[in-house]
Enzyme design. Sequence first.
Site, PDB file in Angstrom:
ATOM      1  N   HIS A  80       5.733   3.986   2.422  1.00  0.00           N
ATOM      2  CA  HIS A  80       5.871   2.859   3.357  1.00  0.00           C
ATOM      3  C   HIS A  80       4.683   1.909   3.289  1.00  0.00           C
ATOM      4  O   HIS A  80       3.594   2.299   2.898  1.00  0.00           O
ATOM      5  CB  HIS A  80       5.922   3.355   4.815  1.00  0.00           C
ATOM      6  CG  HIS A  80       6.833   4.499   5.061  1.00  0.00           C
ATOM      7  ND1 HIS A  80       6.413   5.667   5.627  1.00  0.00           N
ATOM      8  CD2 HIS A  80       8.160   4.644   4.805  1.00  0.00           C
ATOM      9  CE1 HIS A  80       7.442   6.503   5.732  1.00  0.00           C
ATOM     10  NE2 HIS A  80       8.512   5.911   5.228  1.00  0.00           N
ATOM     11  N   HIS A  98       4.659   1.855  10.867  1.00  0.00           N
ATOM     12  CA  HIS A  98       5.296   1.060   9.793  1.00  0.00           C
ATOM     13  C   HIS A  98       5.181  -0.429  10.090  1.00  0.00           C
ATOM     14  O   HIS A  98       5.326  -0.847  11.240  1.00  0.00           O
ATOM     15  CB  HIS A  98       6.782   1.435   9.677  1.00  0.00           C
ATOM     16  CG  HIS A  98       7.000   2.846   9.227  1.00  0.00           C
ATOM     17  ND1 HIS A  98       8.232   3.364   8.957  1.00  0.00           N
ATOM     18  CD2 HIS A  98       6.105   3.844   8.990  1.00  0.00           C
ATOM     19  CE1 HIS A  98       8.105   4.630   8.570  1.00  0.00           C
ATOM     20  NE2 HIS A  98       6.823   4.948   8.597  1.00  0.00           N
ATOM     21  N   HIS A 106      13.656   1.863  12.205  1.00  0.00           N
ATOM     22  CA  HIS A 106      13.358   2.427  10.881  1.00  0.00           C
ATOM     23  C   HIS A 106      14.666   2.647  10.120  1.00  0.00           C
ATOM     24  O   HIS A 106      15.664   3.055  10.709  1.00  0.00           O
ATOM     25  CB  HIS A 106      12.606   3.750  11.037  1.00  0.00           C
ATOM     26  CG  HIS A 106      12.321   4.437   9.745  1.00  0.00           C
ATOM     27  ND1 HIS A 106      11.395   3.955   8.854  1.00  0.00           N
ATOM     28  CD2 HIS A 106      12.857   5.543   9.174  1.00  0.00           C
ATOM     29  CE1 HIS A 106      11.360   4.755   7.789  1.00  0.00           C
ATOM     30  NE2 HIS A 106      12.248   5.726   7.959  1.00  0.00           N
ATOM     31  N   HIS A 115      12.493  -1.800   8.985  1.00  0.00           N
ATOM     32  CA  HIS A 115      11.090  -2.207   8.990  1.00  0.00           C
ATOM     33  C   HIS A 115      10.825  -2.904   7.656  1.00  0.00           C
ATOM     34  O   HIS A 115      11.303  -2.423   6.618  1.00  0.00           O
ATOM     35  CB  HIS A 115      10.167  -0.988   9.082  1.00  0.00           C
ATOM     36  CG  HIS A 115      10.307  -0.200  10.349  1.00  0.00           C
ATOM     37  ND1 HIS A 115      10.049   1.139  10.398  1.00  0.00           N
ATOM     38  CD2 HIS A 115      10.667  -0.597  11.603  1.00  0.00           C
ATOM     39  CE1 HIS A 115      10.226   1.559  11.646  1.00  0.00           C
ATOM     40  NE2 HIS A 115      10.613   0.527  12.389  1.00  0.00           N
ATOM     41  N   ASP A 118       9.644  -0.390   5.105  1.00  0.00           N
ATOM     42  CA  ASP A 118      10.449   0.773   4.716  1.00  0.00           C
ATOM     43  C   ASP A 118      10.805   0.737   3.233  1.00  0.00           C
ATOM     44  O   ASP A 118      11.773   0.093   2.826  1.00  0.00           O
ATOM     45  CB  ASP A 118      11.740   0.834   5.552  1.00  0.00           C
ATOM     46  CG  ASP A 118      11.466   1.216   6.985  1.00  0.00           C
ATOM     47  OD1 ASP A 118      10.360   1.709   7.273  1.00  0.00           O
ATOM     48  OD2 ASP A 118      12.372   1.019   7.818  1.00  0.00           O
ATOM     49  N   HIS A 155       3.553   9.977   2.096  1.00  0.00           N
ATOM     50  CA  HIS A 155       3.640  11.098   3.035  1.00  0.00           C
ATOM     51  C   HIS A 155       3.839  12.447   2.340  1.00  0.00           C
ATOM     52  O   HIS A 155       4.287  12.507   1.193  1.00  0.00           O
ATOM     53  CB  HIS A 155       4.788  10.858   4.020  1.00  0.00           C
ATOM     54  CG  HIS A 155       4.499   9.742   4.984  1.00  0.00           C
ATOM     55  ND1 HIS A 155       3.914   9.934   6.212  1.00  0.00           N
ATOM     56  CD2 HIS A 155       4.715   8.401   4.876  1.00  0.00           C
ATOM     57  CE1 HIS A 155       3.786   8.755   6.824  1.00  0.00           C
ATOM     58  NE2 HIS A 155       4.266   7.815   6.037  1.00  0.00           N
ATOM     59  N   ARG A 172       0.063  12.160   6.184  1.00  0.00           N
ATOM     60  CA  ARG A 172      -0.229  11.085   5.219  1.00  0.00           C
ATOM     61  C   ARG A 172      -1.137  11.653   4.136  1.00  0.00           C
ATOM     62  O   ARG A 172      -2.230  12.121   4.436  1.00  0.00           O
ATOM     63  CB  ARG A 172      -0.881   9.914   5.965  1.00  0.00           C
ATOM     64  CG  ARG A 172       0.005   9.463   7.123  1.00  0.00           C
ATOM     65  CD  ARG A 172      -0.626   8.425   8.017  1.00  0.00           C
ATOM     66  NE  ARG A 172       0.337   8.095   9.091  1.00  0.00           N
ATOM     67  CZ  ARG A 172       0.325   6.987   9.812  1.00  0.00           C
ATOM     68  NH1 ARG A 172      -0.614   6.080   9.609  1.00  0.00           N
ATOM     69  NH2 ARG A 172       1.231   6.779  10.744  1.00  0.00           N
TER      70      ARG A 172
HETATM   71 ZN    ZN Z   1       9.959   2.472   8.990  1.00  0.00          ZN
HETATM   72 CU    CU Z   2       4.581   5.889   6.329  1.00  0.00          CU
END
Ligand code: ZN
Ligand code: CU
Length: 184
Positions: A80, A98, A106, A115, A118, A155, A172
């Site tokens: 993201h 985000h 999302h 987003h 995304d 992630h 993350r």
């Molecule tokens: Zn998102």
């Molecule tokens: Cu993220």
Amino acid sequence: MSFNKMFTGIILVGALLIGCQQKEVTVETSTVPQFTKAVAVLHATEGNEVKGVVTFTKTAEGVKIVADVMGLTPGEHGFHIHEFGDCSSPDGKSAGGHFNPEGNPHAAPDAQTRHVGDLGNLTADENGNAHYERLDTHLSLNGPNSIIGRGVIIHAKADDLTSQPTGAAGARVACGVIGVAKAQ
Ligand code: ZN
Ligand code: CU
């Protein structure tokens, strides 16, 4: 012609000239340089070994995103653009949520509303390497949806593309700041 009519005429011509000058000033402010390429170098967060590079290149059809990332666990990893270009915290949480300038839920990268940040998932092979290439029409390098100065986050887990507001992608593992790159 009376003096009054002549005087009114002079004022009208004067007003037109001032009008033209103002118009020229407006044109000048809209010639701000347009960015055509951006790059983010990804660094591992604490306890991880992930690193990589993501480039964003403006094309006639949208922004072409190319990511090459290594040091991942095999499988899918949420990918993201986050609101802040701030990777200062050891867990990457300083990058915020985000990037969502349009206030949408999302979603998947190919969804009509989502987003702006995304980008879906990277898929790492058995050696932990991932290559991602996509053309995106939501994000931009200029204007209100500009991603310049925002953050890229990878992630630990897959983005399920539906859970709100993050896709349940977990911790993350890498973070990078999107900067202006030399145009090619
Ligand atoms: Zn998102
Ligand atoms: Cu993220």
